[in-house]
Design an enzyme around this catalytic site. Structure first.
Site, PDB file in Angstrom:
ATOM      1  N   LYS A   1       1.306 -10.288   3.184  1.00 45.34           N
ATOM      2  CA  LYS A   1       1.775 -10.503   4.372  1.00 45.34           C
ATOM      3  C   LYS A   1       1.393 -11.720   4.480  1.00 45.34           C
ATOM      4  O   LYS A   1       1.340 -12.909   4.818  1.00 45.34           O
ATOM      5  CB  LYS A   1       2.352  -9.476   4.911  1.00 45.34           C
ATOM      6  CG  LYS A   1       3.610  -8.748   4.222  1.00 45.34           C
ATOM      7  CD  LYS A   1       4.287  -8.034   5.455  1.00 45.34           C
ATOM      8  CE  LYS A   1       4.872  -6.954   4.255  1.00 45.34           C
ATOM      9  NZ  LYS A   1       4.917  -5.467   4.952  1.00 45.34           N
TER      10      LYS A   1
ATOM     11  N   ASP B   1      11.787  -7.982   9.345  1.00 42.01           N
ATOM     12  CA  ASP B   1      12.729  -7.083   8.157  1.00 42.01           C
ATOM     13  C   ASP B   1      14.090  -7.283   7.991  1.00 42.01           C
ATOM     14  O   ASP B   1      14.024  -6.029   7.099  1.00 42.01           O
ATOM     15  CB  ASP B   1      11.217  -5.873   8.579  1.00 42.01           C
ATOM     16  CG  ASP B   1      10.959  -5.123   7.670  1.00 42.01           C
ATOM     17  OD1 ASP B   1      10.192  -5.886   6.446  1.00 42.01           O
ATOM     18  OD2 ASP B   1       9.490  -4.587   8.431  1.00 42.01           O
TER      19      ASP B   1
ATOM     20  N   GLN C   1       4.801  -2.106  10.237  1.00 45.49           N
ATOM     21  CA  GLN C   1       4.764  -2.208   8.464  1.00 45.49           C
ATOM     22  C   GLN C   1       5.205  -0.081   8.793  1.00 45.49           C
ATOM     23  O   GLN C   1       4.437   0.222   9.161  1.00 45.49           O
ATOM     24  CB  GLN C   1       3.058  -2.303   8.383  1.00 45.49           C
ATOM     25  CG  GLN C   1       2.637  -1.299   7.061  1.00 45.49           C
ATOM     26  CD  GLN C   1       3.862  -2.207   6.196  1.00 45.49           C
ATOM     27  OE1 GLN C   1       3.860  -3.330   5.849  1.00 45.49           O
ATOM     28  NE2 GLN C   1       4.437  -1.244   5.257  1.00 45.49           N
TER      29      GLN C   1
END
Ligand code: NDP
Length: 280
Positions: free
Chosen positions: A52, A119, A96
């Site tokens: 990322k 997300d 995460q």
């Protein structure tokens, strides 16, 4: 032979489009910044976070990395999320997953400002997807829609079957296919006669988490097969939930593993980061 859907090439094209967009925004004085929080040092998570950060650097998005020790408390993590929510120079916040067991993931996701939820996991983002309002969409299923569209595969009016009903893949996948006017069926571990249902699919999306489970008996001749799974087989080679060698000869198009769905997830995260500027 089937059309091999090239996720590497398609994700590369999306990243290049975003890179141009970010340059245009920069020319207008608008910078994009993604904050990435990792708690603990799970090796798979470290690889994902690294990818990322690399994608951000390529596209021209600033990234802030928070690598917190595994003992971080829920309160400490929530305090950091609150601080990042308040910062005007931070557009996207990504925590995460998975988090260590002593931290309640749902509560952390709920704490993220939905306008920064790149997300697409916040209940408000999921609700917006459900009722067709603007909001962030979970990256893996959003990437699959791009794979289909950019490969010239029609979704409207076709029988779409999704195997798996997880919150991050199966359910949002079903909603997105519905939004594209597919006729959608969702299957799961309690589905009776899975093969009978999957054999109806013109488009079969497989997100089961079981290596090579889907063989040609599950697939209608000429179907499009999208494989979300990622595993290592007995020879330590990457493989998906679909038995590729067995299924490829009977379908019209298929995603390989690696190089299919995988690269799309990061590309769509970058897409969401650019979108965040428009939502804010
Ligand atoms: P989950 O384990 O959360 O969900 C699996 C789903 O499959 C569940 O809904 C489960 O049903 C269903 N299932 C399990 N066994 C069967 C069976 N025998 N028959 C029918 N349905 C079954 O997985 P995820 O959705 O998170 O991920 C799926 C796969 O995709 C994994 O391999 C994961 O690693 C991969 N993945 C890849 C990503 C990428 O970027 N390429 C991103 C995210 C995931 P039930 O609900 O009844 O238990």
């Amino acid at each position: 032979m089937p059309q091999i859907i090239d996720g590497k090439a398609i994700s590369g094209a999306i990243k290049d489009e975003l890179k141009n967009k970010v340059e245009e925004l920069k020319a207008e004085g608008i910078h994009i910044c993604l904050a990435v929080i990792q708690v603990g040092s799970d090796p798979a998570s470290s690889v994902y976070v690294g990818n990322k950060k690399k994608a951000c650097a390529y596209i021209g998005i600033d990234s802030l990395a928070y690598e917190l020790p595994a003992e971080t408390t829920q309160e400490e993590l929530l305090a950091l999320v609150g601080e990042l929510n308040a910062r005007k120079d931070v557009n996207g916040i990504l925590v995460q997953l998975p988090l260590p067991k002593h931290i309640n993931e749902d509560e952390v996701i709920r704490a993220i400002d939905p306008r920064k939820d790149v997300d697409g996991f916040h209940p408000q983002s999921v609700g917006a997807l459900c009722i067709g309002q603007p909001g962030f969409v979970s990256c893996t299923p959003a990437g699959i829609i791009q794979l289909l569209k950019r490969s010239g595969i029609e979704i409207a009016g076709r029988e779409c079957v999704v195997i798996g009903r997880s919150n991050i893949v199966g359910k949002p996948m079903a909603l997105l296919l519905l939004r594209e006017n597919g006729t959608v069926t969702v299957t799961h571990s309690r589905t009776k006669d899975l093969k009978e249902v999957t054999r109806r699919a013109d488009i079969l999306v497989v997100a089961i988490g079981r290596p090579k489970m889907i063989t040609r008996e599950y697939v209608k001749e000429g179907a499009v097969v999208i494989d979300v799974g990622i595993h290592r087989d007995e020879n330590n080679k990457l493989c998906g939930d679909v038995d590729y060698d067995d299924v490829a000869p009977v379908c019209s198009a298929i995603t390989p593993v690696p190089g299919g769905v995988g690269p799309m997830t990061v590309a769509m995260l970058m897409y969401n980061c650019v979108e965040s500027v428009l939502l804010q």
